[in-house]
Enzyme design. Structure first.
Site, PDB file in Angstrom:
ATOM      1  N   THR A 125       0.825  -1.206   0.000  1.00 31.28           N
ATOM      2  CA  THR A 125       0.000   0.000   0.000  1.00 31.28           C
ATOM      3  C   THR A 125       0.865   1.265   0.000  1.00 31.28           C
ATOM      4  OG1 THR A 125      -1.435   1.305   1.455  1.00 31.28           O
ATOM      5  CG2 THR A 125      -0.141  -0.382   2.521  1.00 31.28           C
ATOM      6  N   ASP A 126       0.298   2.350  -0.517  1.00 31.49           N
ATOM      7  CA  ASP A 126       1.024   3.633  -0.483  1.00 31.49           C
ATOM      8  C   ASP A 126       1.184   4.144   0.952  1.00 31.49           C
ATOM      9  OD1 ASP A 126      -1.616   4.367   0.009  1.00 31.49           O
ATOM     10  OD2 ASP A 126      -1.645   6.018  -1.424  1.00 31.49           O
ATOM     11  N   GLU A 127       0.401   3.553   1.889  1.00 32.57           N
ATOM     12  CA  GLU A 127       0.465   4.041   3.275  1.00 32.57           C
ATOM     13  C   GLU A 127       1.830   3.788   3.912  1.00 32.57           C
ATOM     14  OE1 GLU A 127      -2.824   3.665   5.859  1.00 32.57           O
ATOM     15  OE2 GLU A 127      -4.268   3.409   4.248  1.00 32.57           O
ATOM     16  N   TYR A 151      -1.126  -0.361  11.295  1.00 32.29           N
ATOM     17  CA  TYR A 151      -1.417  -1.078  10.038  1.00 32.29           C
ATOM     18  C   TYR A 151      -0.299  -0.852   9.031  1.00 32.29           C
ATOM     19  CZ  TYR A 151      -3.148  -1.439   5.225  1.00 32.29           C
ATOM     20  OH  TYR A 151      -3.251  -1.702   3.875  1.00 32.29           O
ATOM     21  N   LYS A 155       2.534  -3.384   7.257  1.00 30.60           N
ATOM     22  CA  LYS A 155       2.697  -3.540   5.797  1.00 30.60           C
ATOM     23  C   LYS A 155       4.136  -3.180   5.408  1.00 30.60           C
ATOM     24  CE  LYS A 155      -0.003  -4.506   3.099  1.00 30.60           C
ATOM     25  NZ  LYS A 155      -0.488  -5.828   2.588  1.00 30.60           N
TER      26      LYS A 155
HETATM   27  P1  NAD Z   1      -9.802  -6.819   3.101  1.00 29.66           P
HETATM   28  O1  NAD Z   1      -9.641  -6.583   4.560  1.00 29.66           O
HETATM   29  O2  NAD Z   1     -11.066  -6.428   2.441  1.00 29.66           O
HETATM   30  O3  NAD Z   1      -9.566  -8.372   2.780  1.00 29.66           O
HETATM   31  C1  NAD Z   1      -8.543  -9.108   3.355  1.00 29.66           C
HETATM   32  C2  NAD Z   1      -8.823 -10.591   3.127  1.00 29.66           C
HETATM   33  O4  NAD Z   1      -7.731 -11.328   3.712  1.00 29.66           O
HETATM   34  C3  NAD Z   1     -10.117 -11.091   3.794  1.00 29.66           C
HETATM   35  O5  NAD Z   1     -10.854 -11.909   2.917  1.00 29.66           O
HETATM   36  C4  NAD Z   1      -9.615 -11.900   4.987  1.00 29.66           C
HETATM   37  O6  NAD Z   1     -10.486 -12.977   5.342  1.00 29.66           O
HETATM   38  C5  NAD Z   1      -8.276 -12.407   4.467  1.00 29.66           C
HETATM   39  N1  NAD Z   1      -7.345 -12.726   5.558  1.00 29.66           N
HETATM   40  C6  NAD Z   1      -7.026 -11.959   6.625  1.00 29.66           C
HETATM   41  N2  NAD Z   1      -6.149 -12.578   7.419  1.00 29.66           N
HETATM   42  C7  NAD Z   1      -5.883 -13.790   6.831  1.00 29.66           C
HETATM   43  C8  NAD Z   1      -5.053 -14.881   7.160  1.00 29.66           C
HETATM   44  N3  NAD Z   1      -4.287 -14.871   8.266  1.00 29.66           N
HETATM   45  N4  NAD Z   1      -5.019 -15.956   6.330  1.00 29.66           N
HETATM   46  C9  NAD Z   1      -5.788 -15.987   5.210  1.00 29.66           C
HETATM   47  N5  NAD Z   1      -6.610 -14.974   4.850  1.00 29.66           N
HETATM   48  C10 NAD Z   1      -6.649 -13.890   5.647  1.00 29.66           C
HETATM   49  O7  NAD Z   1      -8.552  -6.092   2.428  1.00 29.66           O
HETATM   50  P2  NAD Z   1      -8.451  -5.374   0.995  1.00 29.66           P
HETATM   51  O8  NAD Z   1      -8.919  -3.975   1.132  1.00 29.66           O
HETATM   52  O9  NAD Z   1      -9.040  -6.250  -0.037  1.00 29.66           O
HETATM   53  O10 NAD Z   1      -6.867  -5.324   0.818  1.00 29.66           O
HETATM   54  C11 NAD Z   1      -6.178  -6.414   0.205  1.00 29.66           C
HETATM   55  C12 NAD Z   1      -4.694  -6.075   0.183  1.00 29.66           C
HETATM   56  O11 NAD Z   1      -4.487  -4.880  -0.575  1.00 29.66           O
HETATM   57  C13 NAD Z   1      -4.115  -5.820   1.570  1.00 29.66           C
HETATM   58  O12 NAD Z   1      -2.849  -6.411   1.649  1.00 29.66           O
HETATM   59  C14 NAD Z   1      -4.012  -4.301   1.664  1.00 29.66           C
HETATM   60  O13 NAD Z   1      -2.948  -3.919   2.478  1.00 29.66           O
HETATM   61  C15 NAD Z   1      -3.762  -3.936   0.210  1.00 29.66           C
HETATM   62  N6  NAD Z   1      -4.245  -2.596  -0.207  1.00 29.66           N
HETATM   63  C16 NAD Z   1      -5.531  -2.213   0.016  1.00 29.66           C
HETATM   64  C17 NAD Z   1      -5.956  -0.963  -0.435  1.00 29.66           C
HETATM   65  C18 NAD Z   1      -7.381  -0.499  -0.231  1.00 29.66           C
HETATM   66  O14 NAD Z   1      -7.695   0.648  -0.559  1.00 29.66           O
HETATM   67  N7  NAD Z   1      -8.291  -1.344   0.244  1.00 29.66           N
HETATM   68  C19 NAD Z   1      -5.075  -0.098  -1.096  1.00 29.66           C
HETATM   69  C20 NAD Z   1      -3.773  -0.539  -1.326  1.00 29.66           C
HETATM   70  C21 NAD Z   1      -3.363  -1.790  -0.884  1.00 29.66           C
END
Ligand code: NAD
Length: 320
Positions: A125-127, A151, A155
């Site tokens: 993430t950009d964070e 968080y 990451k």
């Molecule tokens: P989310 O919280 O919606 O989904 C996370 C998924 O991971 C869920 O289905 C959860 O059940 C699963 N999970 C959690 N812990 C687990 C474990 N120990 N074993 C197996 N599965 C597990 O998250 P998201 O928003 O879809 O983000 C997905 C990725 O993208 C993350 O790594 C996040 O850091 C990154 N990201 C998100 C954004 C955003 O805007 N949402 C932006 C940039 C990067």
């Protein structure tokens, strides 16, 4: 290209969009491992198992036993989305963030080392770059890592582990750092779904601090296309920023959504700011554009309107 791929966290917001995108646009065979936390979509992920190119295994990436169950075959790639992803939860208690985001990524790197996957795309993430002032240039891949909340610190830790496994062992890893996503299947705890949900119910919409924090928004399918491209053409050991160049103040987003929903701005309620709240994120994705030819395809306004409509349909009839 025919591929057998493993996706972690494929039942979450971006992971589920990515799985659906790949089933629509490729011939890949896909395995998802997801522990089905509160942020996941069990109904939707089990529904996909009717597709012969898809299988789902409920499991925790931190547990070796669970990982062994999916390692019954070799994969061309592992795309690692699984994470605890909500900043507010990490401020209350970071235990699960450290487990999944750091230890979980470490387990995957160990399995990469054993040769179960030919490459690993680590979705970050950009964070991890921390915050910008209003006059600073957007983050590039060279910007220092300076996370400001638990968080983003977990990451950033996982990014550094991935980097070290490339530098030390020359493992085939690539890290992506995307800006804020929006679109279908995001958990209701997140900013845009919260606004729509509260507005649907004519309830107060909480806005942290002065609402002038800036985020750079990208429609989730453009993120999925970027990851697909990076998976096929990205260079090992590299980091790729992914961003929409859509910098918006939080208050602008709330007002825009209220305008789309034809609701009053009186619903906005300013609340105490989040601890360690980053002021501004902006991401320079010119490397991804120039080296791999990625371009954003969705207009911000149009995809926001579609997203609002998707949640309105979802929330129809939802309990108050
Ligand atoms: P989310 O919280 O919606 O989904 C996370 C998924 O991971 C869920 O289905 C959860 O059940 C699963 N999970 C959690 N812990 C687990 C474990 N120990 N074993 C197996 N599965 C597990 O998250 P998201 O928003 O879809 O983000 C997905 C990725 O993208 C993350 O790594 C996040 O850091 C990154 N990201 C998100 C954004 C955003 O805007 N949402 C932006 C940039 C990067």
């Amino acid at each position: 290209m025919l591929m057998n791929i493993l996706i972690t966290g494929g039942a979450g917001f971006i992971g589920l969009n990515f799985v659906q995108y790949l089933l629509r646009n490729t011939e890949y065979h896909i395995t998802v491992i997801d522990s089905l936390t509160y942020a996941s979509h069990p109904k939707e992920i089990y529904a996909l198992t009717s597709n012969s190119r898809f299988r789902f295994l409920k499991g925790n990436i931190v547990k070796n036993k669970d990982m062994e169950r999916v390692m019954d075959q070799q994969y061309e790639a592992i795309i690692h989305f699984a994470a605890e992803s909500h900043v507010d939860n990490s401020i209350n208690n970071a235990d699960k963030f450290i487990q999944t985001n750091i230890n979980g990524t470490y387990q995957l790197l160990q399995n990469l080392m054993k040769g179960y996957f030919k490459r690993m795309i680590h979705v970050s993430t950009d964070e991890v770059y921390g915050t910008l002032t209003s006059t600073q240039l957007p983050f590039t891949e060279q910007s220092p890592i300076a996370p400001n909340n638990p968080y983003s610190a977990t990451k950033a830790s996982s990014d550094l582990l991935v980097r070290s496994y490339y530098e030390t062992f020359k493992l085939p890893v690539i890290t992506t750092r995307c800006s804020n996503n929006f679109g279908p299947f995001q958990n209701i705890e997140k900013f845009i779904p919260t606004i729509i949900h509260k507005a649907c119910k004519n309830r107060r919409i909480p806005l942290y601090g002065d609402g002038l924090q800036i985020r750079d928004w990208l429609f989730v399918e453009d993120h999925c296309r970027a990851i697909h491209l990076i998976m096929e053409k990205g260079v090992f050991g590299e980091v790729y920023n992914i961003g929409g160049g859509n910098e918006r103040k939080n208050i602008e987003i709330v007002k825009k959504i209220l305008e789309i929903m034809r609701k009053s701005e009186d619903l906005i309620e300013f609340v105490e700011d989040r601890k360690g709240h980053d002021r501004r994120y902006a991401i320079d994705s010119s490397k991804l554009q120039n080296k791999l030819g990625w371009k954003q395809t969705y207009s911000f306004n149009q995809s926001l309107e579609q997203t609002v409509q998707w949640y309105i349909n979802k929330f129809k009839g939802a309990p108050i």
